[in-house]
Scaffold this motif. Structure first.
Motif, PDB file in Angstrom:
ATOM      1  N   GLY A   1      -9.903 -14.991   3.368  1.00 22.12           N
ATOM      2  CA  GLY A   1     -10.595 -15.725   3.649  1.00 22.12           C
ATOM      3  C   GLY A   1     -12.109 -15.028   3.878  1.00 22.12           C
ATOM      4  O   GLY A   1     -12.670 -15.587   3.191  1.00 22.12           O
ATOM      5  N   VAL A   2     -12.414 -13.973   4.629  1.00 20.84           N
ATOM      6  CA  VAL A   2     -13.950 -13.294   4.348  1.00 20.84           C
ATOM      7  C   VAL A   2     -14.409 -12.489   4.037  1.00 20.84           C
ATOM      8  O   VAL A   2     -15.627 -13.404   2.724  1.00 20.84           O
ATOM      9  N   ALA A   3     -13.068 -12.288   2.727  1.00 21.89           N
ATOM     10  CA  ALA A   3     -13.411 -11.493   2.097  1.00 21.89           C
ATOM     11  C   ALA A   3     -14.021 -12.257   1.146  1.00 21.89           C
ATOM     12  O   ALA A   3     -15.468 -12.136  -0.204  1.00 21.89           O
ATOM     13  N   THR A   4     -13.500 -13.372   0.666  1.00 17.69           N
ATOM     14  CA  THR A   4     -13.587 -14.265  -0.764  1.00 17.69           C
ATOM     15  C   THR A   4     -15.213 -14.981  -0.250  1.00 17.69           C
ATOM     16  O   THR A   4     -15.804 -15.658  -0.921  1.00 17.69           O
ATOM     17  N   ALA A   5     -15.333 -15.272   0.965  1.00 21.71           N
ATOM     18  CA  ALA A   5     -16.343 -15.978   1.448  1.00 21.71           C
ATOM     19  C   ALA A   5     -18.007 -15.874   1.298  1.00 21.71           C
ATOM     20  O   ALA A   5     -18.717 -15.629   1.031  1.00 21.71           O
ATOM     21  N   ILE A   6     -17.684 -14.269   1.560  1.00 24.54           N
ATOM     22  CA  ILE A   6     -19.032 -13.487   2.042  1.00 24.54           C
ATOM     23  C   ILE A   6     -19.457 -12.679   0.059  1.00 24.54           C
ATOM     24  O   ILE A   6     -20.281 -12.073  -0.098  1.00 24.54           O
ATOM     25  N   SER A   7     -18.304 -12.775  -0.858  1.00 22.70           N
ATOM     26  CA  SER A   7     -18.720 -11.594  -1.652  1.00 22.70           C
ATOM     27  C   SER A   7     -18.136 -12.427  -3.304  1.00 22.70           C
ATOM     28  O   SER A   7     -17.563 -13.133  -3.071  1.00 22.70           O
ATOM     29  N   ARG A   8     -19.225 -12.422  -4.389  1.00 19.73           N
ATOM     30  CA  ARG A   8     -19.106 -12.603  -5.903  1.00 19.73           C
ATOM     31  C   ARG A   8     -17.371 -12.224  -5.950  1.00 19.73           C
ATOM     32  O   ARG A   8     -16.472 -13.202  -6.809  1.00 19.73           O
ATOM     33  N   ASN A   9     -17.179 -11.088  -6.196  1.00 25.54           N
ATOM     34  CA  ASN A   9     -16.271 -10.100  -6.513  1.00 25.54           C
ATOM     35  C   ASN A   9     -15.583  -9.027  -5.304  1.00 25.54           C
ATOM     36  O   ASN A   9     -16.142  -8.818  -5.064  1.00 25.54           O
ATOM     37  N   ILE A  10     -14.510  -9.141  -5.714  1.00 26.04           N
ATOM     38  CA  ILE A  10     -13.812  -8.550  -5.050  1.00 26.04           C
ATOM     39  C   ILE A  10     -12.731  -7.272  -5.745  1.00 26.04           C
ATOM     40  O   ILE A  10     -11.886  -7.523  -6.610  1.00 26.04           O
ATOM     41  N   ALA A  11     -12.935  -5.952  -4.770  1.00 21.94           N
ATOM     42  CA  ALA A  11     -12.090  -4.706  -5.682  1.00 21.94           C
ATOM     43  C   ALA A  11     -10.881  -4.856  -4.796  1.00 21.94           C
ATOM     44  O   ALA A  11     -10.311  -4.969  -3.936  1.00 21.94           O
ATOM     45  N   ILE A  12      -9.539  -4.341  -6.100  1.00 24.79           N
ATOM     46  CA  ILE A  12      -8.553  -4.538  -4.958  1.00 24.79           C
ATOM     47  C   ILE A  12      -8.172  -3.337  -5.436  1.00 24.79           C
ATOM     48  O   ILE A  12      -8.060  -2.496  -6.037  1.00 24.79           O
ATOM     49  N   MET A  13      -7.465  -2.374  -4.072  1.00 25.34           N
ATOM     50  CA  MET A  13      -7.212  -1.331  -3.575  1.00 25.34           C
ATOM     51  C   MET A  13      -5.626  -0.946  -4.135  1.00 25.34           C
ATOM     52  O   MET A  13      -5.220  -1.826  -2.659  1.00 25.34           O
ATOM     53  N   VAL A  14      -5.041  -0.163  -4.548  1.00 29.35           N
ATOM     54  CA  VAL A  14      -2.973   0.223  -4.265  1.00 29.35           C
ATOM     55  C   VAL A  14      -3.603   1.745  -4.803  1.00 29.35           C
ATOM     56  O   VAL A  14      -3.793   2.299  -5.251  1.00 29.35           O
ATOM     57  N   ASN A  15      -3.383   1.802  -4.010  1.00 28.51           N
ATOM     58  CA  ASN A  15      -2.662   3.270  -3.088  1.00 28.51           C
ATOM     59  C   ASN A  15      -3.642   3.844  -3.866  1.00 28.51           C
ATOM     60  O   ASN A  15      -3.680   5.026  -4.515  1.00 28.51           O
ATOM     61  N   GLY A  16      -4.880   4.316  -3.396  1.00 30.99           N
ATOM     62  CA  GLY A  16      -5.998   4.897  -3.188  1.00 30.99           C
ATOM     63  C   GLY A  16      -7.011   5.012  -4.742  1.00 30.99           C
ATOM     64  O   GLY A  16      -7.457   6.073  -4.806  1.00 30.99           O
TER      65      GLY A  16
END
Length: 526
Positions: A200-215
């Motif tokens: 909820g916080v991540a999507t509210a504060i930035s336009r795009n989001i990076a998804i990290m999976v296993n480094g």
């Protein structure tokens, strides 16, 4: 600042590799941040904190580079990197217990001149102004997080790195941090890299989001799409198998420009490149929620079974039982286990029957009478509705599950909890579900200073602690003992009063008379 300087990305990470022994923690990460606020999300143990520490020079990279506004920083010390204008809010806050709030701020204020001053900090965080003379060990979890953020802002950084800024905070404090991050992004004076687990916080504060999976940074996704798609959140960040994550990543659309994947939404303040889109190759798969629920149903000792939770029939708010009255000690045992057991031992020592209840949302196992997975079974979606990547949603779901569980207990003589603002948020709704008169007590240092959102119009007693309920020391032991003895006294007085009334012939005659009247009314209306 010159135009050329402004056009240089605030942060460039290229081909970053980090090893812990033989474990490949970061695997060729590429990331470019121009300006504004950008969120990186992912499950525990996939390299998010390692990324922060490597940027700050706290962990040495095995390969690749980190550039701060065009200057190579891969081999610099943390002090030199801070000198380049990088602020850091570490996971766990890392405050000095012996220094006051004002002393923390005075130390940070002399590093770099700029728009952020101590006066502005106190205007932005009025609670810190109220607590300016208190030491770090006397602050609540929310107040400590405010101070950690304020300390970093006072260095007037060009780039601010925040590792889990809302971890362990109550929803009301999370909302304040979220609002502040949105304002920082709108001001444009600094770039902010936020590592978050709260979707909820991540999507509210930035336009795009990076998804990290296993480094690896596997994908950048539009924040609006991620916020609206709960199934996608589950596949990318929840408890699904790696194959689910891979299929979700492959199904996520991305635009291509000159062969380099770009964010799904058009123009935005942040530019970030994808690294290593290959499938994950390491780390153990998480335990499926179905297995957790099955274990909870098997080991449950006296809690409502899942079949009872989902049975489509009306049930009374409380179920009368012949069991001996019991005092419930409730809280997040993964973070406050020693403190809650300390309270339990005092109440049990007074001769009362006790029961230790875990309402933590981490999924970690703990020694108790009723485990968190058992409580989660009372949620309409079971464990999958409680143990998720979005911590705010998890707290809300666990609070709902605990309230439903508590309504089905008919032998509660009293209830007590101890913890921070988050702990109060978890137990207060359940306490309000109990009848008026049942002793209810919360020992908590609510960071906002306003206990209204937690206690509400109810008969809950709130001990507003002078110290954070974290760790057993001379101060916290005294406070916790006072609360435990106070609740034990209330419970014993109420039980003694009930016994006296039951033995009083006049009360017994009145009770028989009322029973006869109610029976007659029932027969006439049948």
């Amino acid at each position: 600042m010159s135009d050329a300087r402004r056009s240089t990305p605030a942060l460039e990470v290229k081909g970053l590799d980090v090893y812990y022994g033989h474990s490949h923690a970061l695997q060729g990460v590429d990331l470019t941040l121009d300006s504004g606020v950008f969120s990186v999300v992912g499950r525990n143990g996939i390299g998010k904190t390692t990324l922060c520490k490597t940027i700050m020079g706290l962990v040495r990279a095995s390969g690749g580079s980190v550039r701060i506004r065009g200057e190579e920083a891969t081999s610099l010390s943390p002090a030199r990197i801070a000198g380049l204008g990088v602020g850091y809010v570490p996971q766990g806050r890392r405050l000095w217990r012996s220094l006051s709030v004002d002393e923390h701020l005075q130390l940070a204020a002399g590093m770099r001149r700029g728009a952020w001053t101590i006066e502005r900090i106190y205007d932005t965080f009025p609670r810190l102004a109220e607590r300016k003379g208190h030491g770090g060990s006397q602050l609540s979890g929310g107040e400590q997080q405010m101070l950690a953020i304020a300390r970093a802002l006072l260095t007037n950084p060009h780039l601010l790195i925040m590792d889990e800024p809302t971890e362990g905070l109550a929803p009301v404090i999370v909302a304040q941090v979220e609002e502040m991050l949105v304002r920082l992004g709108e001001d444009g004076d600094m770039s902010v890299l936020v590592i978050e687990q709260n979707i909820g916080v991540a999507t509210a504060i930035s336009r795009n989001i990076a998804i990290m999976v296993n480094g690896r940074v596997n994908r950048v996704i539009d924040s609006a799409r991620l916020a609206a798609d709960r199934d996608l959140q589950q596949r990318l960040l929840g408890v699904g198998l790696h194959s689910d994550i891979e299929s979700a990543v492959e199904a996520t659309p991305a635009k291509e420009t000159d062969g380099a994947p770009q964010p799904a939404r058009g123009k935005g303040p942040v530019r970030i490149f994808i690294s290593n889109p290959a499938p994950p190759t390491r780390w153990s798969q998480p335990v499926p929620i179905a297995r957790i629920e099955a274990a909870a149903r098997t080991t449950s000792s006296g809690v409502t079974r899942l079949a009872e939770v989902t049975r489509p029939r009306r049930e009374p708010a409380t179920t009368q039982t012949s069991a001996a009255p019991v005092v419930l000690i409730v809280g997040t045992l993964d973070t406050k286990g020693a403190e809650l057991r300390f309270i339990r031992d005092i109440i049990a020592g007074s001769g009362l029957r006790t029961r230790l209840i875990d309402v933590s949302t981490s999924g970690k196992a703990s020694s108790c009478d009723v485990s968190a997975p058992e409580i989660a079974l009372n949620h309409e979606r079971g464990g999958s509705g409680v143990f998720g990547a979005d911590r705010g949603a998890s707290v809300t779901a666990m609070a709902d599950a605990f309230a439903k569980w508590l309504r089905r207990q008919g032998n509660v003589a009293g209830i007590i909890s101890a913890g921070g603002s988050g702990g109060a948020s978890l137990v207060a709704p359940g306490m309000r579900a109990l009848p008026v008169g049942v002793p209810k007590l919360i020992i908590s240092s609510v960071a906002s200073g306003d206990v209204g959102p937690y206690v509400g119009p109810a008969d809950i007693t709130m001990m507003y602690s002078v110290t954070d309920v974290q760790g057993l020391n001379s101060i916290s032991r005294a406070i916790l003992a006072n609360g435990a003895n106070a609740l034990a006294g209330m419970v014993k007085a109420r039980l003694d009063d009930r016994t006296a009334k039951q033995r009083d012939p006049g009360v017994a005659a009145e009770r028989r008379e009322w029973t006869a009247v109610l029976t007659e009314i029932s027969e006439r209306t049948a």
